[in-house]
Design a protein around this motif. Structure first.
Motif, mmCIF file in Angstrom:
data_model
loop_
_atom_site.group_PDB
_atom_site.id
_atom_site.type_symbol
_atom_site.label_atom_id
_atom_site.label_comp_id
_atom_site.label_asym_id
_atom_site.label_seq_id
_atom_site.Cartn_x
_atom_site.Cartn_y
_atom_site.Cartn_z
ATOM 1 N N GLU A 4 30.189 18.096 58.856
ATOM 2 C CA GLU A 4 28.796 17.822 59.203
ATOM 3 C C GLU A 4 28.561 18.298 60.630
ATOM 4 O OE1 GLU A 4 25.500 15.298 60.837
ATOM 5 O OE2 GLU A 4 27.572 14.735 61.173
ATOM 6 N N ASN A 5 27.665 19.272 60.796
ATOM 7 C CA ASN A 5 27.296 19.812 62.109
ATOM 8 C C ASN A 5 28.494 20.167 62.984
ATOM 9 O OD1 ASN A 5 24.585 19.636 61.538
ATOM 10 N ND2 ASN A 5 24.377 17.589 62.415
ATOM 11 N N GLY A 6 29.429 20.898 62.437
ATOM 12 C CA GLY A 6 30.582 21.357 63.214
ATOM 13 C C GLY A 6 31.720 20.363 63.317
ATOM 14 N N THR A 7 31.537 19.170 62.829
ATOM 15 C CA THR A 7 32.604 18.172 62.830
ATOM 16 C C THR A 7 33.322 18.245 61.501
ATOM 17 O OG1 THR A 7 31.297 16.719 64.242
ATOM 18 C CG2 THR A 7 33.137 15.719 63.070
ATOM 19 N N ARG A 8 34.637 18.405 61.558
ATOM 20 C CA ARG A 8 35.459 18.480 60.341
ATOM 21 C C ARG A 8 36.516 17.384 60.399
ATOM 22 N NH1 ARG A 8 36.894 22.276 56.334
ATOM 23 N NH2 ARG A 8 39.051 22.056 55.641
ATOM 24 N N ILE A 9 36.551 16.586 59.357
ATOM 25 C CA ILE A 9 37.506 15.489 59.264
ATOM 26 C C ILE A 9 38.296 15.672 57.981
ATOM 27 C CG2 ILE A 9 37.790 12.988 59.198
ATOM 28 C CD1 ILE A 9 34.850 12.881 60.270
ATOM 29 N N GLU A 10 39.616 15.590 58.078
ATOM 30 C CA GLU A 10 40.471 15.712 56.894
ATOM 31 C C GLU A 10 41.005 14.340 56.518
ATOM 32 O OE1 GLU A 10 43.261 18.819 57.861
ATOM 33 O OE2 GLU A 10 41.901 20.297 56.983
ATOM 34 N N LEU A 11 40.890 14.019 55.240
ATOM 35 C CA LEU A 11 41.273 12.706 54.723
ATOM 36 C C LEU A 11 42.213 12.840 53.530
ATOM 37 C CD1 LEU A 11 37.696 11.189 54.567
ATOM 38 C CD2 LEU A 11 39.432 10.621 56.239
ATOM 39 N N GLY A 12 42.868 11.743 53.211
ATOM 40 C CA GLY A 12 43.687 11.687 51.999
ATOM 41 C C GLY A 12 45.180 11.819 52.245
ATOM 42 N N ARG A 13 45.626 11.565 53.460
ATOM 43 C CA ARG A 13 47.051 11.695 53.779
ATOM 44 C C ARG A 13 47.930 10.774 52.944
ATOM 45 N NH1 ARG A 13 43.999 12.485 57.813
ATOM 46 N NH2 ARG A 13 44.339 14.109 59.342
ATOM 47 N N PRO B 174 40.476 19.347 48.072
ATOM 48 C CA PRO B 174 41.622 20.130 48.545
ATOM 49 C C PRO B 174 41.590 21.534 47.961
ATOM 50 C CG PRO B 174 42.333 17.977 47.744
ATOM 51 C CD PRO B 174 40.886 18.119 47.415
ATOM 52 N N SER B 175 41.707 22.534 48.821
ATOM 53 C CA SER B 175 41.634 23.924 48.366
ATOM 54 C C SER B 175 42.985 24.466 47.933
ATOM 55 C CB SER B 175 41.057 24.804 49.471
ATOM 56 O OG SER B 175 41.854 24.692 50.637
ATOM 57 N N LYS B 176 44.054 23.815 48.346
ATOM 58 C CA LYS B 176 45.396 24.262 47.965
ATOM 59 C C LYS B 176 46.245 23.045 47.639
ATOM 60 C CE LYS B 176 46.656 24.438 52.794
ATOM 61 N NZ LYS B 176 47.062 25.210 53.914
ATOM 62 N N ARG B 177 47.390 23.295 47.079
ATOM 63 C CA ARG B 177 48.313 22.214 46.734
ATOM 64 C C ARG B 177 48.682 21.440 47.995
ATOM 65 N NH1 ARG B 177 51.709 21.203 42.343
ATOM 66 N NH2 ARG B 177 53.566 20.029 42.936
ATOM 67 N N ASN B 178 48.656 20.136 47.906
ATOM 68 C CA ASN B 178 48.935 19.229 49.027
ATOM 69 C C ASN B 178 47.924 19.351 50.163
ATOM 70 O OD1 ASN B 178 51.205 18.135 47.729
ATOM 71 N ND2 ASN B 178 52.498 19.767 48.518
ATOM 72 N N GLY B 179 46.756 19.922 49.891
ATOM 73 C CA GLY B 179 45.703 19.995 50.888
ATOM 74 C C GLY B 179 44.969 18.673 50.978
ATOM 75 N N LEU B 180 44.216 18.507 52.030
ATOM 76 C CA LEU B 180 43.470 17.272 52.243
ATOM 77 C C LEU B 180 41.995 17.471 51.917
ATOM 78 C CD1 LEU B 180 45.055 16.151 55.645
ATOM 79 C CD2 LEU B 180 45.623 15.359 53.349
ATOM 80 N N VAL B 181 41.296 16.373 51.695
ATOM 81 C CA VAL B 181 39.861 16.391 51.467
ATOM 82 C C VAL B 181 39.188 16.558 52.826
ATOM 83 C CG1 VAL B 181 37.885 15.046 50.667
ATOM 84 C CG2 VAL B 181 40.078 14.852 49.482
#
Length: 154
Positions: free
Chosen positions: A116-125, A105-112
């Motif tokens: 990979e190859n243009g695909t971005r998935i955010e996790l950790g909700r 997470p780059s900021k407070r309350n940000g997600l992980v």
């Protein structure tokens, strides 16, 4: 072939069945009070009871729909599998573990973020901020270990 799993889900302290029992008990008590006042000539209490129970029922339904929400990450030698389940929507991703980047997470309350190859998935909700950082560190170490193992075997 080593497989590593991470499962992140909501912290639900009550099951949908227990929630239905609680709502039924609440409804019975509220209607008993409303009927008591109705019998004493105060008729508008029943209207407020219906409005109150409709609001509580709607919030219980929303809660019950999200009980099964989860995020699953499975790392094997040849695949990084990510499954996101929210209400009735299931999204699955297969990423190459050798080229996947993990961004904490780059900021407070940000997600992980996994990229990979243009695909971005955010996790950790469903994780606290500290647990998100810990998960990102564990996953990064596991991916690096897999890359080193693959390079050693080549």
């Amino acid at each position: 072939m080593d497989v590593r799993d991470w499962v992140m889900r909501r912290n639900c302290s009550i099951t949908p069945r227990q929630l239905a029992v609680a709502f039924s008990a609440l409804s019975c008590m509220s209607f008993l009070v409303a009927i008591y006042f109705l019998l004493h000539g105060i008729w508008y209490v029943i209207g407020f009871t219906v409005i109150e129970l409709a609001a509580v029922g709607a919030s219980f339904i929303i809660f019950a729909r999200h009980v099964t929400d989860r995020e699953t990450v499975r790392l094997s030698d040849d695949c990084l599998f990510v499954e996101l389940v929210q209400v009735d929507q299931v999204r699955q991703f297969r990423l190459d573990p050798r080229s996947t980047r993990v961004e904490p997470p780059s900021k407070r309350n940000g997600l992980v973020a996994l990229e990979e190859n243009g695909t971005r998935i955010e996790l950790g909700r469903f994780l606290t901020e500290w647990k998100r950082r810990e998960f990102a560190k564990e996953l990064r170490i596991a991916l690096a270990s897999l890359r080193n193992k693959t390079e050693f075997q080549s």
